[in-house]
Write a protein that holds these residues in place. Sequence first.
Motif, PDB file in Angstrom:
ATOM      1  N   GLU A 173      57.798  47.471  30.790  1.00  0.00           N
ATOM      2  CA  GLU A 173      56.931  46.323  31.027  1.00  0.00           C
ATOM      3  C   GLU A 173      55.520  46.825  31.321  1.00  0.00           C
ATOM      4  O   GLU A 173      55.344  47.964  31.775  1.00  0.00           O
ATOM      5  N   PRO A 174      54.508  45.979  31.106  1.00  0.00           N
ATOM      6  CA  PRO A 174      53.132  46.413  31.410  1.00  0.00           C
ATOM      7  C   PRO A 174      52.956  46.912  32.837  1.00  0.00           C
ATOM      8  O   PRO A 174      52.305  47.939  33.063  1.00  0.00           O
ATOM      9  N   TRP A 175      53.556  46.202  33.823  1.00  0.00           N
ATOM     10  CA  TRP A 175      53.349  46.615  35.202  1.00  0.00           C
ATOM     11  C   TRP A 175      54.024  47.944  35.506  1.00  0.00           C
ATOM     12  O   TRP A 175      53.578  48.674  36.403  1.00  0.00           O
ATOM     13  N   HIS A 176      55.086  48.284  34.764  1.00  0.00           N
ATOM     14  CA  HIS A 176      55.715  49.596  34.946  1.00  0.00           C
ATOM     15  C   HIS A 176      54.717  50.709  34.660  1.00  0.00           C
ATOM     16  O   HIS A 176      54.597  51.680  35.426  1.00  0.00           O
ATOM     17  N   LEU A 177      54.003  50.581  33.537  1.00  0.00           N
ATOM     18  CA  LEU A 177      53.054  51.622  33.150  1.00  0.00           C
ATOM     19  C   LEU A 177      51.869  51.667  34.106  1.00  0.00           C
ATOM     20  O   LEU A 177      51.417  52.757  34.498  1.00  0.00           O
ATOM     21  N   ILE A 178      51.366  50.502  34.492  1.00  0.00           N
ATOM     22  CA  ILE A 178      50.229  50.479  35.416  1.00  0.00           C
ATOM     23  C   ILE A 178      50.619  51.107  36.758  1.00  0.00           C
ATOM     24  O   ILE A 178      49.855  51.876  37.349  1.00  0.00           O
ATOM     25  N   ALA A 179      51.827  50.795  37.243  1.00  0.00           N
ATOM     26  CA  ALA A 179      52.288  51.381  38.504  1.00  0.00           C
ATOM     27  C   ALA A 179      52.453  52.897  38.377  1.00  0.00           C
ATOM     28  O   ALA A 179      52.096  53.649  39.300  1.00  0.00           O
ATOM     29  N   ALA A 180      52.993  53.353  37.244  1.00  0.00           N
ATOM     30  CA  ALA A 180      53.152  54.796  37.037  1.00  0.00           C
ATOM     31  C   ALA A 180      51.803  55.486  36.966  1.00  0.00           C
ATOM     32  O   ALA A 180      51.630  56.596  37.493  1.00  0.00           O
ATOM     33  N   ARG A 181      50.829  54.837  36.329  1.00  0.00           N
ATOM     34  CA  ARG A 181      49.482  55.423  36.257  1.00  0.00           C
ATOM     35  C   ARG A 181      48.860  55.513  37.655  1.00  0.00           C
ATOM     36  O   ARG A 181      48.172  56.494  37.973  1.00  0.00           O
ATOM     37  N   ALA A 182      49.090  54.483  38.475  1.00  0.00           N
ATOM     38  CA  ALA A 182      48.578  54.535  39.843  1.00  0.00           C
ATOM     39  C   ALA A 182      49.235  55.669  40.627  1.00  0.00           C
ATOM     40  O   ALA A 182      48.575  56.396  41.387  1.00  0.00           O
ATOM     41  N   LEU A 183      50.555  55.850  40.434  1.00  0.00           N
ATOM     42  CA  LEU A 183      51.257  56.939  41.118  1.00  0.00           C
ATOM     43  C   LEU A 183      50.769  58.298  40.619  1.00  0.00           C
ATOM     44  O   LEU A 183      50.668  59.261  41.398  1.00  0.00           O
ATOM     45  N   GLN A 184      50.468  58.400  39.329  1.00  0.00           N
ATOM     46  CA  GLN A 184      49.841  59.616  38.823  1.00  0.00           C
ATOM     47  C   GLN A 184      48.542  59.901  39.581  1.00  0.00           C
ATOM     48  O   GLN A 184      48.254  61.043  39.937  1.00  0.00           O
ATOM     49  N   GLY A 185      47.768  58.848  39.801  1.00  0.00           N
ATOM     50  CA  GLY A 185      46.516  59.018  40.532  1.00  0.00           C
ATOM     51  C   GLY A 185      46.727  59.503  41.947  1.00  0.00           C
ATOM     52  O   GLY A 185      45.946  60.308  42.470  1.00  0.00           O
ATOM     53  N   VAL A 186      47.807  59.040  42.591  1.00  0.00           N
ATOM     54  CA  VAL A 186      48.128  59.507  43.940  1.00  0.00           C
ATOM     55  C   VAL A 186      48.409  61.010  43.923  1.00  0.00           C
ATOM     56  O   VAL A 186      47.905  61.767  44.770  1.00  0.00           O
ATOM     57  N   GLY A 187      49.235  61.447  42.967  1.00  0.00           N
ATOM     58  CA  GLY A 187      49.523  62.876  42.870  1.00  0.00           C
ATOM     59  C   GLY A 187      48.288  63.701  42.564  1.00  0.00           C
ATOM     60  O   GLY A 187      48.058  64.763  43.159  1.00  0.00           O
ATOM     61  N   ALA A 188      47.474  63.210  41.637  1.00  0.00           N
ATOM     62  CA  ALA A 188      46.246  63.927  41.291  1.00  0.00           C
ATOM     63  C   ALA A 188      45.287  63.986  42.467  1.00  0.00           C
ATOM     64  O   ALA A 188      44.575  64.979  42.659  1.00  0.00           O
ATOM     65  N   ALA A 189      45.263  62.919  43.285  1.00  0.00           N
ATOM     66  CA  ALA A 189      44.371  62.889  44.444  1.00  0.00           C
ATOM     67  C   ALA A 189      44.753  63.926  45.491  1.00  0.00           C
ATOM     68  O   ALA A 189      43.904  64.381  46.266  1.00  0.00           O
ATOM     69  N   ALA A 190      46.023  64.308  45.536  1.00  0.00           N
ATOM     70  CA  ALA A 190      46.435  65.390  46.436  1.00  0.00           C
ATOM     71  C   ALA A 190      46.183  66.749  45.802  1.00  0.00           C
ATOM     72  O   ALA A 190      45.734  67.694  46.469  1.00  0.00           O
ATOM     73  N   ALA A 191      46.450  66.865  44.498  1.00  0.00           N
ATOM     74  CA  ALA A 191      46.384  68.171  43.841  1.00  0.00           C
ATOM     75  C   ALA A 191      44.951  68.643  43.590  1.00  0.00           C
ATOM     76  O   ALA A 191      44.621  69.813  43.837  1.00  0.00           O
ATOM     77  N   ALA A 192      44.092  67.768  43.098  1.00  0.00           N
ATOM     78  CA  ALA A 192      42.757  68.195  42.657  1.00  0.00           C
ATOM     79  C   ALA A 192      41.895  68.754  43.788  1.00  0.00           C
ATOM     80  O   ALA A 192      41.324  69.842  43.654  1.00  0.00           O
ATOM     81  N   PRO A 193      41.731  68.056  44.926  1.00  0.00           N
ATOM     82  CA  PRO A 193      40.896  68.632  45.985  1.00  0.00           C
ATOM     83  C   PRO A 193      41.513  69.878  46.619  1.00  0.00           C
ATOM     84  O   PRO A 193      40.786  70.785  47.034  1.00  0.00           O
ATOM     85  N   ALA A 194      42.848  69.931  46.692  1.00  0.00           N
ATOM     86  CA  ALA A 194      43.485  71.138  47.219  1.00  0.00           C
ATOM     87  C   ALA A 194      43.195  72.325  46.318  1.00  0.00           C
ATOM     88  O   ALA A 194      42.879  73.429  46.786  1.00  0.00           O
ATOM     89  N   ALA A 195      43.270  72.106  45.002  1.00  0.00           N
ATOM     90  CA  ALA A 195      42.981  73.186  44.053  1.00  0.00           C
ATOM     91  C   ALA A 195      41.523  73.618  44.142  1.00  0.00           C
ATOM     92  O   ALA A 195      41.213  74.820  44.158  1.00  0.00           O
ATOM     93  N   LEU A 196      40.610  72.649  44.207  1.00  0.00           N
ATOM     94  CA  LEU A 196      39.188  72.990  44.251  1.00  0.00           C
ATOM     95  C   LEU A 196      38.817  73.673  45.560  1.00  0.00           C
ATOM     96  O   LEU A 196      37.987  74.597  45.578  1.00  0.00           O
ATOM     97  N   SER A 197      39.429  73.261  46.680  1.00  0.00           N
ATOM     98  CA  SER A 197      39.123  73.924  47.953  1.00  0.00           C
ATOM     99  C   SER A 197      39.667  75.350  47.970  1.00  0.00           C
ATOM    100  O   SER A 197      39.053  76.248  48.567  1.00  0.00           O
ATOM    101  N   ILE A 198      40.805  75.588  47.318  1.00  0.00           N
ATOM    102  CA  ILE A 198      41.304  76.956  47.166  1.00  0.00           C
ATOM    103  C   ILE A 198      40.308  77.789  46.381  1.00  0.00           C
ATOM    104  O   ILE A 198      40.000  78.938  46.731  1.00  0.00           O
ATOM    105  N   LEU A 199      39.760  77.204  45.312  1.00  0.00           N
ATOM    106  CA  LEU A 199      38.767  77.921  44.503  1.00  0.00           C
ATOM    107  C   LEU A 199      37.511  78.200  45.323  1.00  0.00           C
ATOM    108  O   LEU A 199      36.938  79.296  45.263  1.00  0.00           O
ATOM    109  N   THR A 200      37.079  77.216  46.114  1.00  0.00           N
ATOM    110  CA  THR A 200      35.866  77.365  46.916  1.00  0.00           C
ATOM    111  C   THR A 200      35.995  78.490  47.932  1.00  0.00           C
ATOM    112  O   THR A 200      35.063  79.276  48.137  1.00  0.00           O
ATOM    113  N   THR A 201      37.161  78.607  48.577  1.00  0.00           N
ATOM    114  CA  THR A 201      37.337  79.634  49.600  1.00  0.00           C
ATOM    115  C   THR A 201      37.699  80.987  49.006  1.00  0.00           C
ATOM    116  O   THR A 201      37.483  82.021  49.650  1.00  0.00           O
TER     117      THR A 201
END
Length: 496
Positions: A111-139
């Motif tokens: 259903e459309p809402w299934h995909l939108i919800a999965a995309r939002a959950l992808q964003g949650v995972g990316a929001a944890a991974a991306a800054p952690a990765a960049l801060s590792i690079l920075t330090t």
Amino acid sequence: MIVASYFRNMFRNALSRSRSTGVTLAAVAVVQFAVSLDLSVMNVGLPQIGGGLGFAAGASLTWVIHAYALAFGGLLMLGGRTADLLGRRRTLLIGVAVFAVASFLGGLAAEPWHLIAARALQGVGAAAAAPAALSILTTTFPGGPERARAFGVWAGVNAAGGALGVLVGGVLTEYAGWRWVMFVNVPMAVIAVALVARIAPDRPRRRGRPDVLGALLVTAGAALLVLGIVRTEGVGWASAQTVVVLGLAVALLAAFVAVERRTSHDPLVRVELFRGRALTGANLYNLLLGAAMASSFYLLSLHLQRVQDHSPAVTGVMFLPFALGVILGSAVSVRLRRRWSARIVLVIGAVLSTLGFVWFTGIDAQGSFVGDILGPSLLTSIGFGLALAPVVSTATEGVAARDAGAASGLLNSSRQIGAALGLATVGTAAQARIGTIPTEASVAAGYAFGFGLCAVLLGGCLMIALVLLPRHRPEPDRSTDPARDTVPLATVKENP
């Protein structure tokens, strides 16, 4: 081949200091490529997704993109601060795992809402991974030419992920089906986990609790702001619905600022960080840059399919010059930073991209790829590539190790919220210019108008670089200075 050879050599040079930092850089590169890929990989497949899942006509389909960008951008500051509190490696592993699970569920959407919800959950995972990765690079790369090369690699894979996402999305959509646009993230996540597992766990910088209220306020405020802008296509700017939604969005964002000033918990971002012109100017520059990049991917992919009538796969191939231009610009920016300050490179990047978008405004229904698309694609993308690494380095330079995650999250957040707001504003304005009865000529004119708005956004980047950013000289080589106040926190487990 010349661009690929040069970029490969730059990557090897960045790895040359030690095996530990090499694996760290590789892990960060894979993570950043995956999260950047998902910002654009859906663009080409939107028509097929809409037909396959039965999305309603109108702007609702764009929420497949907005859901990811808003969850990603709105929660990035929380992810960055969580990385500081819980440990960067642990936060990175959790984020990549959530991203992989969400990608798999999205591929199974019925259903459309299934995909939108999965995309939002992808964003949650990316929001944890991306800054952690960049801060590792920075330090891990605190200063000197090694920092410039490392951030050059980061910027290259970040931009290449966004640009190549259109190619990957087009090929997968046409030959494997749009569901594989989601499934393709799973093997990339497995590779990322294998690399991150070799990074020794860092110790949390201090105890505390993440500012969940602040994260909810900024995410809800940004989501309502985008919703209000998107709905103007149907109800107009002066309608009561628009005024109420936008007013509520402003109220929530104002509440977020108040909470960050007064919270007794660990704030998402300390207000004191904004006292520095470098961090403030770089994030404003990044906000407008993200808005223009996301809008250009969206407009160009639709123009190639709807006006020039190319298939998804061919459209993806036509984005290759754009991707190569970004990689070339990223490689050149590393060399320019040896002689010039980041401010000068950012000015040059903004000027080139502005000129490229002005060139794009000449597209029409009778145009061709070579005549209307190739030249401005190269000019615009090289400008993007020049700007990406210096803006990251500028925003994180001089930030204390305890705030590395917050600064990284803020920088990523400004890019992704800018992408969501820019796509909503530019996309809605382009659709309004097209009109209710679209023709090939009106559609091309609407997209040309959208590219003109992108030129205005890059003009704003130019003004920010000239007025706000400090006039630093190229950073000295402090890689061997024992007195530096930031030390690498991410090292690789050595084999016994």
